[in-house]
Write an enzyme that holds these catalytic residues in place. Structure first.
Site, PDB file in Angstrom:
ATOM      1  N   ASN A   1      26.394  43.455  31.247  1.00 34.05           N
ATOM      2  CA  ASN A   1      25.544  44.272  30.389  1.00 34.05           C
ATOM      3  C   ASN A   1      26.219  44.413  29.027  1.00 34.05           C
ATOM      4  O   ASN A   1      27.337  44.908  28.940  1.00 34.05           O
ATOM      5  CB  ASN A   1      25.322  45.645  31.013  1.00 34.05           C
TER       6      ASN A   1
ATOM      7  N   ARG B   1       3.073   7.997  -6.970  1.00 34.74           N
ATOM      8  CA  ARG B   1       2.080   9.080  -6.938  1.00 34.74           C
ATOM      9  C   ARG B   1       2.529  10.272  -6.087  1.00 34.74           C
ATOM     10  O   ARG B   1       1.955  11.349  -6.167  1.00 34.74           O
ATOM     11  CB  ARG B   1       0.730   8.524  -6.438  1.00 34.74           C
TER      12      ARG B   1
ATOM     13  N   ALA C   1       6.991  -1.715   3.084  1.00 26.82           N
ATOM     14  CA  ALA C   1       7.592  -0.396   2.833  1.00 26.82           C
ATOM     15  C   ALA C   1       8.547  -0.426   1.646  1.00 26.82           C
ATOM     16  O   ALA C   1       9.530   0.296   1.606  1.00 26.82           O
ATOM     17  CB  ALA C   1       8.330   0.078   4.078  1.00 26.82           C
TER      18      ALA C   1
HETATM   19  C1  UD1 Z   1      -3.485  -1.290  -0.702  1.00 28.91           C
HETATM   20  C2  UD1 Z   1      -4.495  -2.453  -0.777  1.00 28.91           C
HETATM   21  C3  UD1 Z   1      -5.924  -1.867  -0.801  1.00 28.91           C
HETATM   22  C4  UD1 Z   1      -6.125  -1.020   0.449  1.00 28.91           C
HETATM   23  C5  UD1 Z   1      -5.039   0.055   0.586  1.00 28.91           C
HETATM   24  C6  UD1 Z   1      -5.144   0.710   1.953  1.00 28.91           C
HETATM   25  C7  UD1 Z   1      -3.485  -4.293  -2.061  1.00 28.91           C
HETATM   26  C8  UD1 Z   1      -3.415  -4.987  -3.352  1.00 28.91           C
HETATM   27  N1  UD1 Z   1      -4.287  -3.233  -1.984  1.00 28.91           N
HETATM   28  O1  UD1 Z   1      -3.640  -0.519  -1.894  1.00 28.91           O
HETATM   29  O2  UD1 Z   1      -6.860  -2.922  -0.810  1.00 28.91           O
HETATM   30  O3  UD1 Z   1      -7.405  -0.402   0.385  1.00 28.91           O
HETATM   31  O4  UD1 Z   1      -3.717  -0.532   0.488  1.00 28.91           O
HETATM   32  O5  UD1 Z   1      -4.276   1.792   2.117  1.00 28.91           O
HETATM   33  O6  UD1 Z   1      -2.836  -4.718  -1.122  1.00 28.91           O
HETATM   34  N2  UD1 Z   1       4.364  -2.386  -1.250  1.00 28.91           N
HETATM   35  C9  UD1 Z   1       5.486  -3.181  -1.205  1.00 28.91           C
HETATM   36  N3  UD1 Z   1       5.782  -3.942  -2.283  1.00 28.91           N
HETATM   37  C10 UD1 Z   1       5.011  -3.969  -3.402  1.00 28.91           C
HETATM   38  C11 UD1 Z   1       3.856  -3.140  -3.425  1.00 28.91           C
HETATM   39  C12 UD1 Z   1       3.556  -2.366  -2.339  1.00 28.91           C
HETATM   40  O7  UD1 Z   1       6.212  -3.198  -0.214  1.00 28.91           O
HETATM   41  O8  UD1 Z   1       5.359  -4.705  -4.335  1.00 28.91           O
HETATM   42  C13 UD1 Z   1       4.065  -1.555  -0.069  1.00 28.91           C
HETATM   43  C14 UD1 Z   1       4.035  -0.067  -0.358  1.00 28.91           C
HETATM   44  O9  UD1 Z   1       5.306   0.505  -0.095  1.00 28.91           O
HETATM   45  C15 UD1 Z   1       2.982   0.455   0.608  1.00 28.91           C
HETATM   46  C16 UD1 Z   1       2.070  -0.746   0.819  1.00 28.91           C
HETATM   47  O10 UD1 Z   1       2.762  -1.879   0.375  1.00 28.91           O
HETATM   48  O11 UD1 Z   1       3.552   0.841   1.839  1.00 28.91           O
HETATM   49  C17 UD1 Z   1       0.747  -0.606   0.076  1.00 28.91           C
HETATM   50  O12 UD1 Z   1       1.013  -0.466  -1.303  1.00 28.91           O
HETATM   51  P1  UD1 Z   1       0.230   0.568  -2.209  1.00 28.91           P
HETATM   52  O13 UD1 Z   1       0.767   0.470  -3.581  1.00 28.91           O
HETATM   53  O14 UD1 Z   1       0.227   1.884  -1.550  1.00 28.91           O
HETATM   54  O15 UD1 Z   1      -1.230  -0.094  -2.178  1.00 28.91           O
HETATM   55  P2  UD1 Z   1      -2.620   0.634  -2.365  1.00 28.91           P
HETATM   56  O16 UD1 Z   1      -2.832   0.874  -3.810  1.00 28.91           O
HETATM   57  O17 UD1 Z   1      -2.719   1.787  -1.471  1.00 28.91           O
HETATM   58 CA    CA Z   2      -1.358   2.909  -0.146  1.00 29.53          CA
END
Ligand code: UD1
Ligand code: CA
Length: 459
Positions: free
Chosen positions: A377, A16, A10
């Site tokens: 009332n 985005r 998290a």
């Molecule tokens: C990720 C997966 C993808 C999967 C998708 C499912 C990877 C590289 N990719 O992509 O294969 O299909 O989730 O929903 O894992 N986060 C951190 N620290 C970081 C980066 C991210 O804590 O440095 C957390 C984000 O807050 C988020 C989660 O990890 O809650 C996923 O990160 P996000 O950037 O949303 O990954 P996706 O591009 O969705």
């Molecule tokens: Ca994601």
């Protein structure tokens, strides 16, 4: 000792989302996404839960409190890097570790439990939870060999054209042998399109070590949905809302149009209550049995007991006892306590007041900072004048009093039980039991004055 751990990711900003609010704190049906994840994880009986925080770390900590431990990821260098930050808390334990993202709010405890069971049955070192996406764009793809055995996960941005055709996606949920996970994480590199340390690379690394890697394909893609932007947020809300509404209907609640009824996840509704379209039931609202919640009513953090009728009204932080009713177009502001069989009619506003059993406040009235007894009332257009511009003061009215229409009761004021206020009075002084108070200019009639007026109607 062998433990069961969960790591919730998290730390990301959620670019985005284009929001000042950190992504995982955006709400779905009344709870931040990351809290939904935590709640379902807790149901599976975890020994240790660690949440990786970064952007909005304090806000995430404040939201989840001591239900989780936390590690800080200073720089968001990728999901693999994020998991590695938990090594100081989990590196020395043996057992299994679930990894899940804070932005996938729809997973149920049942699915997570199925994933654990599958992982155990396969005696796997790692098991990835997958699903078939109608549109896999943006997700990591599950690459299997000719025998159907998982080889690796490839991210959208790193996928070849052929790989982009794959519709089996990585849901971002995995179970790992804890020791194997941290060992493999040290071998990840950021040599990819996004320059990040990917958690997904751990799969290929473990395969290279001849470890057993399994993939558990879940049936319902919707449940695995990841929320990266507001379009997905709206979809997630819709899916969860349908789930919540179906639960209530199965429990005996009538929703006239469930597609247009918005009930937060922690709301409780009793059997045989009818909820009309356009209703919002928010926060920790509790509604009893045999109630009627009419169209376009909104109820926040309130308790309604049995057989309460609400017609197109707005209720916040208040309580209504059995057989009371309100509306149309009325407003209960916080800390209002409404007694049994109380009738609050149209255009009535009540704030921080107690209204005793059987009292009637029918029309166009403001009741603020007041203590009303039973069977009073309150006429039309009465104002409890509670504010002198600097202080709020209280009015008390005893049982069976009668307050005539268009009266002002200027607080602080005590009106005894069994007393009577004549219509149109502005009351500033205490009224004793059995007294009638009248405080208005006397009427004077001028005989035949009409005939002197410039205006005269025809006779
Ligand atoms: C990720 C997966 C993808 C999967 C998708 C499912 C990877 C590289 N990719 O992509 O294969 O299909 O989730 O929903 O894992 N986060 C951190 N620290 C970081 C980066 C991210 O804590 O440095 C957390 C984000 O807050 C988020 C989660 O990890 O809650 C996923 O990160 P996000 O950037 O949303 O990954 P996706 O591009 O969705
Ligand atoms: Ca994601």
């Amino acid at each position: 000792m062998s433990t069961r751990n969960t790591i919730i990711l998290a730390a990301g900003k959620g670019t985005r989302m284009k929001s000042k609010l950190y992504k995982v704190l955006h709400q779905v049906c009344g709870l931040p996404m990351v809290e939904h994840v935590l709640t379902e994880v807790e149901k599976t009986g975890m020994d240790k839960i660690v949440t990786v925080v970064g952007f909005g770390a304090d806000d995430v900590r404040n939201t989840l409190g001591d239900r989780s431990e936390y590690v800080l990821q200073d720089k968001q260098l990728g999901t693999g890097h994020a998991v590695l930050q938990t090594e100081k808390l989990l590196g020395n334990t043996t057992g299994t570790t679930l990894v899940i993202s804070g932005d996938t709010p729809l997973f149920t405890a049942e699915t997570l439990q199925n994933l654990f069971d599958y992982h155990d049955a396969k005696k796997a070192v790692a098991t990835v939870l997958t699903s078939i996406a109608p549109d896999p764009t943006g997700y990591g793809r599950i690459v299997r060999n000719k025998l159907g055995i998982v080889e690796k996960i490839v991210e959208q941005k790193d996928a070849t054209e052929a790989e982009q055709e794959i519709d089996e996606i990585n849901t971002g949920v995995y179970v790992f042998d804890n020791q194997a996970l941290f060992k493999a994480l040290h071998e990840t590199t950021n040599d990819n399109a996004q320059g990040e340390y990917y958690l997904t690379d751990v799969i290929e690394i473990l395969k290279g070590q001849k470890a057993t890697v399994a993939a558990y394909q879940m049936a319902d893609f919707d449940e695995s949905m990841g929320v990266n932007d507001r379009v997905a947020l709206a979809k997630a809300n819709k899916i969860m809302q349908r789930r919540i509404n179906e639960k209530h209907m199965r429990n005996g609640v009538t929703l006239i149009n469930p597609e247009d009824t918005y009930i937060d996840i922690n709301v409780k509704v009793g059997a045989d209550t009818i909820v009309e379209p356009g209703v919002l039931l928010k926060g920790n609202t509790v509604i009893g049995e045999d109630c009627f919640i009419g169209a376009h009513s909104e109820i926040h953090d309130s308790i309604l007991h049995d057989r309460v009728k609400v017609t197109s009204s707005f209720i916040e932080g208040s309580e209504m006892a059995d057989d009371s009713n309100i509306g149309p177009m009325s407003h209960l502001r916080p800390e209002s306590q409404i007694g049994k069989k109380v009738h609050l009619g149209n255009f009535v506003e009540v704030k921080k007041s107690h209204i005793g059993d059987g009292t009637k406040v029918g029309h166009l009235t403001y009741v603020g900072n007041a203590e009303l007894g039973k069977n009073i009332n309150v006429g039309c257009g009465v104002v409890f004048v509670n504010y002198d511009g600097a202080h709020k003061s209280t009015t008390t009215v005893g049982d069976d009093a009668f307050i005539g229409s268009n009266s002002n009761l200027i607080a602080p004021l005590e009106v005894a039980d069994h007393s009577f206020i004549a219509a149109g009075s502005t009351i500033t002084d205490k009224i004793a039991k059995y007294d009638m108070a009248i405080a208005r200019a006397r009427q004077t009639n001028k005989p035949n004055y009409y005939q002197k007026l410039p205006y005269r109607g025809e006779e």
